[in-house]
Motif scaffolding. Sequence first.
Motif, PDB file in Angstrom:
ATOM      1  N   GLU A  36      -2.588   2.179   8.685  1.00 38.07           N
ATOM      2  CA  GLU A  36      -3.650   2.945   8.030  1.00 38.07           C
ATOM      3  C   GLU A  36      -3.537   4.402   8.406  1.00 38.07           C
ATOM      4  OE1 GLU A  36      -7.487   1.219   8.606  1.00 38.07           O
ATOM      5  OE2 GLU A  36      -6.715  -0.769   8.275  1.00 38.07           O
ATOM      6  N   CYS A  44       9.269   3.688   3.019  1.00 38.07           N
ATOM      7  CA  CYS A  44       8.711   4.648   2.075  1.00 38.07           C
ATOM      8  C   CYS A  44       9.852   5.369   1.371  1.00 38.07           C
ATOM      9  CB  CYS A  44       7.823   5.649   2.807  1.00 38.07           C
ATOM     10  SG  CYS A  44       7.230   6.993   1.742  1.00 38.07           S
ATOM     11  N   ASN A  62       1.273  -3.210   5.364  1.00 35.76           N
ATOM     12  CA  ASN A  62      -0.086  -3.070   4.843  1.00 35.76           C
ATOM     13  C   ASN A  62      -1.137  -2.964   5.952  1.00 35.76           C
ATOM     14  OD1 ASN A  62       0.687  -2.974   2.166  1.00 35.76           O
ATOM     15  ND2 ASN A  62       0.552  -5.183   1.895  1.00 35.76           N
ATOM     16  N   ARG A 120       0.847  -1.196   0.000  1.00 39.20           N
ATOM     17  CA  ARG A 120       0.000   0.000   0.000  1.00 39.20           C
ATOM     18  C   ARG A 120       0.882   1.247   0.000  1.00 39.20           C
ATOM     19  NH1 ARG A 120      -4.571  -1.348   4.550  1.00 39.20           N
ATOM     20  NH2 ARG A 120      -5.597  -3.012   3.381  1.00 39.20           N
ATOM     21  N   PRO A 121       0.343   2.373  -0.435  1.00 39.39           N
ATOM     22  CA  PRO A 121       1.099   3.632  -0.335  1.00 39.39           C
ATOM     23  C   PRO A 121       1.382   3.966   1.131  1.00 39.39           C
ATOM     24  CG  PRO A 121      -0.793   3.902  -1.784  1.00 39.39           C
ATOM     25  CD  PRO A 121      -0.940   2.562  -1.120  1.00 39.39           C
ATOM     26  N   CYS A 122       2.346   4.814   1.344  1.00 43.06           N
ATOM     27  CA  CYS A 122       2.732   5.227   2.694  1.00 43.06           C
ATOM     28  C   CYS A 122       1.546   5.876   3.405  1.00 43.06           C
ATOM     29  CB  CYS A 122       3.897   6.211   2.615  1.00 43.06           C
ATOM     30  SG  CYS A 122       4.388   6.860   4.227  1.00 43.06           S
ATOM     31  N   PRO A 123       1.265   5.448   4.643  1.00 39.84           N
ATOM     32  CA  PRO A 123       0.159   6.052   5.386  1.00 39.84           C
ATOM     33  C   PRO A 123       0.465   7.477   5.842  1.00 39.84           C
ATOM     34  CG  PRO A 123       1.312   4.482   6.770  1.00 39.84           C
ATOM     35  CD  PRO A 123       1.902   4.373   5.401  1.00 39.84           C
ATOM     36  N   SER A 124       1.723   7.877   5.790  1.00 41.94           N
ATOM     37  CA  SER A 124       2.119   9.207   6.233  1.00 41.94           C
ATOM     38  C   SER A 124       2.103  10.229   5.096  1.00 41.94           C
ATOM     39  CB  SER A 124       3.512   9.145   6.859  1.00 41.94           C
ATOM     40  OG  SER A 124       3.928  10.412   7.277  1.00 41.94           O
ATOM     41  N   CYS A 125       2.735   9.871   3.948  1.00 47.37           N
ATOM     42  CA  CYS A 125       2.868  10.848   2.865  1.00 47.37           C
ATOM     43  C   CYS A 125       2.274  10.381   1.539  1.00 47.37           C
ATOM     44  CB  CYS A 125       4.338  11.215   2.667  1.00 47.37           C
ATOM     45  SG  CYS A 125       5.309   9.917   1.861  1.00 47.37           S
ATOM     46  N   ASN A 126       1.710   9.153   1.525  1.00 45.47           N
ATOM     47  CA  ASN A 126       1.138   8.557   0.317  1.00 45.47           C
ATOM     48  C   ASN A 126       2.207   8.216  -0.731  1.00 45.47           C
ATOM     49  OD1 ASN A 126      -1.281   7.510  -0.685  1.00 45.47           O
ATOM     50  ND2 ASN A 126      -1.454   9.185  -2.163  1.00 45.47           N
ATOM     51  N   GLY A 127       3.473   8.139  -0.294  1.00 40.34           N
ATOM     52  CA  GLY A 127       4.574   7.810  -1.196  1.00 40.34           C
ATOM     53  C   GLY A 127       4.641   6.330  -1.504  1.00 40.34           C
ATOM     54  N   LYS A 128       5.536   5.986  -2.419  1.00 34.53           N
ATOM     55  CA  LYS A 128       5.736   4.596  -2.837  1.00 34.53           C
ATOM     56  C   LYS A 128       6.591   3.864  -1.808  1.00 34.53           C
ATOM     57  CE  LYS A 128       7.430   1.758  -6.580  1.00 34.53           C
ATOM     58  NZ  LYS A 128       8.055   1.713  -7.891  1.00 34.53           N
TER      59      LYS A 128
END
Length: 69
Positions: free
Chosen positions: A69, A45, A66, A11-19
């Motif tokens: 959240e 991340c 994963n 899943r994308p990073c829960p903090s910054c939405n990074g890869k």
Amino acid sequence: MEQEDNVIVLRPCPSCNGKARVRHKDANPLWGIPYEVERSAWVECTGCGLCTKDCLDDEEAAELWNKNE
């Protein structure tokens, strides 16, 4: 944990939405990794550097990542 054709899906990073990506390092008892384990794995991340704890394998690290959240 989601897998597509034996590829781990993170899943994308829960903090910054990074890869996120799975990282590895060789076992070393000074890092708390016993010699019986060839290497440890963790997910990190690529944007902000948020990461999981060291795990015994890729699947364990991905499952832990994963859950965030």
